[in-house]
Design a protein around this motif. Structure first.
Motif, PDB file in Angstrom:
ATOM      1  N   SER A  87       0.830  -1.072   0.098  1.00  0.00           N
ATOM      2  CA  SER A  87       0.074   0.104   0.088  1.00  0.00           C
ATOM      3  C   SER A  87       0.843   1.102   0.008  1.00  0.00           C
ATOM      4  O   SER A  87       0.308   2.240  -0.381  1.00  0.00           O
ATOM      5  N   TYR A  88       1.874   1.020   0.540  1.00  0.00           N
ATOM      6  CA  TYR A  88       2.985   2.311   0.685  1.00  0.00           C
ATOM      7  C   TYR A  88       3.796   2.605  -0.569  1.00  0.00           C
ATOM      8  O   TYR A  88       4.662   3.577  -0.575  1.00  0.00           O
ATOM      9  N   LEU A 209      -0.421  -5.663   4.738  1.00  0.00           N
ATOM     10  CA  LEU A 209       0.585  -4.288   4.201  1.00  0.00           C
ATOM     11  C   LEU A 209       1.375  -4.510   3.067  1.00  0.00           C
ATOM     12  O   LEU A 209       1.467  -3.791   1.912  1.00  0.00           O
ATOM     13  N   LEU A 271       5.223   9.265   0.723  1.00  0.00           N
ATOM     14  CA  LEU A 271       3.812   8.831   0.236  1.00  0.00           C
ATOM     15  C   LEU A 271       4.010   9.906  -1.191  1.00  0.00           C
ATOM     16  O   LEU A 271       3.012  10.758  -1.102  1.00  0.00           O
ATOM     17  N   LYS A 276      -0.507   8.818  -1.388  1.00  0.00           N
ATOM     18  CA  LYS A 276      -0.954   9.271   0.048  1.00  0.00           C
ATOM     19  C   LYS A 276      -2.368   8.825   0.314  1.00  0.00           C
ATOM     20  O   LYS A 276      -3.078   8.467   1.187  1.00  0.00           O
ATOM     21  N   PHE A 279      -2.540   4.971   0.959  1.00  0.00           N
ATOM     22  CA  PHE A 279      -2.095   4.597   2.176  1.00  0.00           C
ATOM     23  C   PHE A 279      -3.185   5.200   3.181  1.00  0.00           C
ATOM     24  O   PHE A 279      -3.475   4.501   4.070  1.00  0.00           O
ATOM     25  N   TRP A 282      -5.967   2.628   3.324  1.00  0.00           N
ATOM     26  CA  TRP A 282      -5.521   1.581   3.658  1.00  0.00           C
ATOM     27  C   TRP A 282      -5.603   1.720   5.349  1.00  0.00           C
ATOM     28  O   TRP A 282      -5.955   0.582   6.036  1.00  0.00           O
TER      29      TRP A 282
END
Length: 363
Positions: A87-88, A209, A271, A276, A279, A282
């Motif tokens: 996700s990042y 993650l 991000l 961003k 995330f 998430w």
């Protein structure tokens, strides 16, 4: 569902907060370069998205950068987009240049460079080519799940091993152990080093993650097998997300050292652009009570944009949380007796690949 122009007022970000099964992103945020965007009404967003693999017809295979932040200038990327679905991932916005979104598209619309080994062989065969350390890969993981079937990364490694060409690899996937034979041959000429990326030892957090990457246990096993084969191997505890996994740094380093890691590195999460939004969604899905704390700490380390634009600041961040992370990492590797930098790889044994007739260059 409705279509709208980017100039119209509409909620920006990822709409499907409850998430999509098996994905890191909860949906597709607005695409920076598109004229139209899709908004789903409540209950309409898909619950499952199948991965599609598309042929990439790139005519070259080695990419170059001039960033002083990066330890390499040349990289080799067999794939664009990544099934791992972290996700990042800072690489998500690169998919927007292809007409896709940085969200679910990035992890479900994978561009495949089937001819990568042939392109690499042709490049290394040029009399004008001078060997330099390649990063495999500089953007997306070369050992994402489809590699088990397509074997494109292995094909590239076969060329590199034949030429004794220096290459540094980084991956989250145990699949790299399939290629121990080629990596051991490169290591025999001091021409390779490997980073295995481990962000957490908590298997449940890792599943959320990095949903399609190998488990922490399997990544540690990969370190062990690479070490036993005589391949220089280290751990990348990256990215460190302040407020989420920063407290795990000592345990991560200790576990990696026990498995055989000789060196370690880290970055602090950033991000950029739509990442961003991905995330944030998430966090809303998995850690809603921690969202504001985590985002606040990221902003403190990376500035208002959550991704410093200045060289020297992006990878490690700035401020108190960045300093605490740096200090904890330094103490942890010193206690473990690990190096902060990987060993240098060498191009001294380089030789050009065989030509079409099977002949290898003599000098």
């Amino acid at each position: 569902m409705s279509l709208h122009s980017p100039h119209e007022e509409s909620p920006r970000g990822v709409p499907n907060v409850k998430g999509i099964r098996g994905r890191g992103a909860a949906g597709n945020p607005d695409q920076r370069f598109a004229e139209l965007h899709v908004d789903y009404d409540p209950g309409e967003a898909p619950e499952k998205v199948a991965t599609k693999f598309l042929r990439d017809f790139s005519s070259s295979i080695i990419s170059r950068n001039r960033s002083p932040d990066l330890p390499f200038e040349a990289s080799l990327n067999p794939y664009r987009g990544c099934e791992h679905g972290c996700s990042y991932c800072y690489a998500r916005p690169t998919h927007e240049y292809l007409g896709f979104s940085a969200g679910v598209d990035f992890e479900s619309r994978i561009m495949v460079k089937e001819n990568a080994p042939a392109l690499l062989r042709a490049e290394l065969s040029k009399l004008s080519y001078k060997p330099e350390t390649l990063s495999l890969s500089g953007v997306t993981d070369p050992y994402q799940p489809i590699e088990k079937k397509l074997r494109i990364t292995r094909g590239c490694l076969e060329v590199l091993a034949e030429c004794r060409h220096p290459v540094v690899l980084i991956t989250k996937n145990h699949l790299i152990t399939r290629d121990v034979d080629l990596l051991a041959e490169l290591a025999r000429h001091s021409a390779t080093a490997v980073y295995v990326s481990i962000t957490t030892l908590d298997s449940e957090l890792a599943r959320k993650l990095e949903p399609r990457a190998s488990s922490p246990k399997m990544r540690l096993e990969a370190i062990r097998l690479l070490h036993e084969a005589g391949i220089p191997v280290g751990v990348s505890t990256a990215p460190i997300i302040p407020g989420l996994n920063d407290s795990e740094i000592p345990a991560l380093i200790e576990a990696a050292r026990a498995a055989g890691a000789q060196f370690a590195g880290y970055t602090v999460v950033r991000l950029p652009f739509a990442v961003k939004d991905v995330f944030r969604a998430w966090l809303d899905q998995h850690f809603p009570g921690m969202r504001d704390k985590i985002l606040s700490r990221i902003e403190e380390t990376q500035g208002k944009t959550m991704s410093h634009g200045e060289f020297g600041k992006r990878l490690k961040g700035m401020g108190v949380w960045s300093e605490q992370i740096a200090a904890m990492f330094k103490v942890s590797i010193k206690r473990a007796g690990m190096l902060h930098r990987r060993p240098e790889v060498s191009a001294e044994a380089f030789r050009r690949p065989k030509d079409a007739g099977g002949q290898m260059e003599l000098f």
